[in-house]
Structures are given as C-alpha cells and as structure tokens.
Design a protein around this motif. Structure first.
Motif, short mmCIF file in Angstrom:
data_model
loop_
_atom_site.label_atom_id
_atom_site.label_comp_id
_atom_site.label_asym_id
_atom_site.label_seq_id
_atom_site.Cartn_x
_atom_site.Cartn_y
_atom_site.Cartn_z
N GLN A 169 19.16 16.88 -16.34
CA GLN A 169 20.64 17.35 -16.48
C GLN A 169 20.69 18.87 -16.28
OE1 GLN A 169 22.03 16.48 -20.31
NE2 GLN A 169 23.88 17.35 -20.17
N PHE A 170 19.60 19.50 -16.39
CA PHE A 170 19.28 20.89 -16.29
C PHE A 170 18.29 21.44 -15.48
CE2 PHE A 170 21.33 20.17 -20.32
CZ PHE A 170 22.60 21.10 -20.44
N PRO A 171 18.52 21.24 -14.23
CA PRO A 171 17.48 21.72 -13.06
C PRO A 171 16.88 23.09 -13.35
CG PRO A 171 19.40 21.11 -11.81
CD PRO A 171 19.86 21.00 -13.34
N VAL A 172 17.56 24.01 -14.04
CA VAL A 172 16.77 25.15 -13.91
C VAL A 172 15.53 24.93 -14.90
CG1 VAL A 172 18.01 25.70 -16.16
CG2 VAL A 172 17.21 27.53 -14.79
N ASN B 63 25.48 28.09 -18.83
CA ASN B 63 24.46 27.06 -18.79
C ASN B 63 23.42 27.07 -19.69
OD1 ASN B 63 23.80 24.86 -17.03
ND2 ASN B 63 21.79 26.07 -16.66
N PHE B 64 23.11 28.17 -19.97
CA PHE B 64 22.10 28.38 -21.10
C PHE B 64 22.59 27.98 -22.52
CE2 PHE B 64 19.24 31.10 -24.27
CZ PHE B 64 18.22 30.11 -24.12
N ILE B 65 23.93 28.37 -22.87
CA ILE B 65 24.43 27.85 -23.94
C ILE B 65 24.73 26.29 -24.15
CG2 ILE B 65 26.68 27.88 -25.31
CD1 ILE B 65 26.57 31.14 -24.38
N GLU B 66 24.99 25.74 -22.88
CA GLU B 66 25.21 24.43 -22.78
C GLU B 66 23.88 23.59 -22.93
OE1 GLU B 66 26.47 21.13 -19.45
OE2 GLU B 66 27.19 23.07 -19.20
N LEU B 67 22.75 24.36 -22.36
CA LEU B 67 21.53 23.71 -22.91
C LEU B 67 20.97 23.74 -24.18
CD1 LEU B 67 18.72 22.75 -21.67
CD2 LEU B 67 18.33 25.08 -20.88
N LEU B 68 21.15 25.03 -24.81
CA LEU B 68 21.03 24.89 -26.18
C LEU B 68 21.54 23.88 -27.05
CD1 LEU B 68 21.26 28.83 -26.62
CD2 LEU B 68 19.22 27.64 -26.75
N HIS B 69 23.00 23.68 -27.03
CA HIS B 69 23.80 22.59 -27.40
C HIS B 69 23.05 21.22 -27.26
CE1 HIS B 69 26.69 25.21 -29.62
NE2 HIS B 69 27.06 25.87 -28.25
N GLU B 70 22.69 21.09 -26.12
CA GLU B 70 22.19 19.84 -25.78
C GLU B 70 20.72 19.48 -26.26
OE1 GLU B 70 22.69 16.02 -24.52
OE2 GLU B 70 24.17 17.31 -24.08
N ALA B 71 20.10 20.59 -26.30
CA ALA B 71 18.46 20.47 -26.95
C ALA B 71 18.84 20.34 -28.47
CB ALA B 71 17.67 21.75 -26.34
#
Length: 125
Positions: free
Chosen positions: A76-79, A104-112
C-alpha cells in the motif's frame, strides 16, 4: 533531560533536524503514541507494542524511519523499503526533511497505528 531527548540532541546535522521533524509529526498525528527510549534509540509505541523506531545505521547517510510491521504495509505504501534484508521491518530513508512526503507519511502513520492496534503482538516473524 530524558534519554530520548539526549539522543536527539547528540545527533549531527542534518540527522538531528530530520529526526526532530519526524518526531513532531508522529507525536502530533498520533496523540495516543508513547515515546520510549529502548535499545539506545527512540521508539514510538501504541499501548505496549512498538510501531516505529528512528535510527541511523552505521555506514549509511540517512535517517531510517522503521515501521515494525512494515512488511504488511509495503504494498500500500511503496515508499517503504526492505533495507538490510529485514524479515518484518520496512523503512523510509531520509537524507533531507524534504525527502518526506508529509501527507503520505501521515496516512502511513494512521494505517500502521490501526494495523498494530488490531494485532496481538508487534513482532510476528
């Protein structure tokens, strides 16, 4: 001064600025996260489970923003990269603050955070 603060302030530039910026984004995005100093590096936990840690790997020229359950997020987060052939951890490597895609980082934090909250344990491999 807390050990985690001491860790940040003992870093050379540009690592110190990058780490302090990432720290502020994490703490402002996830109010329930707990900052810990474990294994001589800063960790960010949800409950008692580690979610993220910040590190500077020997011989590397970047800050490693490592997600403990990154293997579950990398599609979901290729970074997120699998550096050092880690089984479970995936990370974002930052050489400058500008390398971080804030939204993208904020979205990644919420998902994680959501993923970790649903898991029984952080380390599963």
């Amino acid at each position: 001064m807390k050990p985690v603060d001491e860790y940040f302030f003992n870093q050379k530039e540009p690592y110190q600025s990058i780490m302090l910026y990432v720290r502020s984004v994490i703490l402002n995005t996830l109010p329930g996260v707990e900052e810990k100093y474990s294994y001589k590096i800063p960790f960010y936990n949800i409950g008692k489970k580690p979610m993220i840690y910040l590190n500077i790997l020997k011989g590397k020229d970047y800050v490693d923003v490592a997600f403990v359950q990154g293997v579950l997020l990398e599609n979901q987060f290729p970074v997120l990269r699998n550096d050092n052939k880690r089984k479970q951890v995936r990370s974002i490597q930052l050489k400058t603050i500008e390398d971080l895609d804030h939204e993208n980082f904020i979205e990644l934090l919420h998902e994680a955070s959501s993923l970790l909250s649903k898991s029984k344990k952080a380390w599963f491999i």
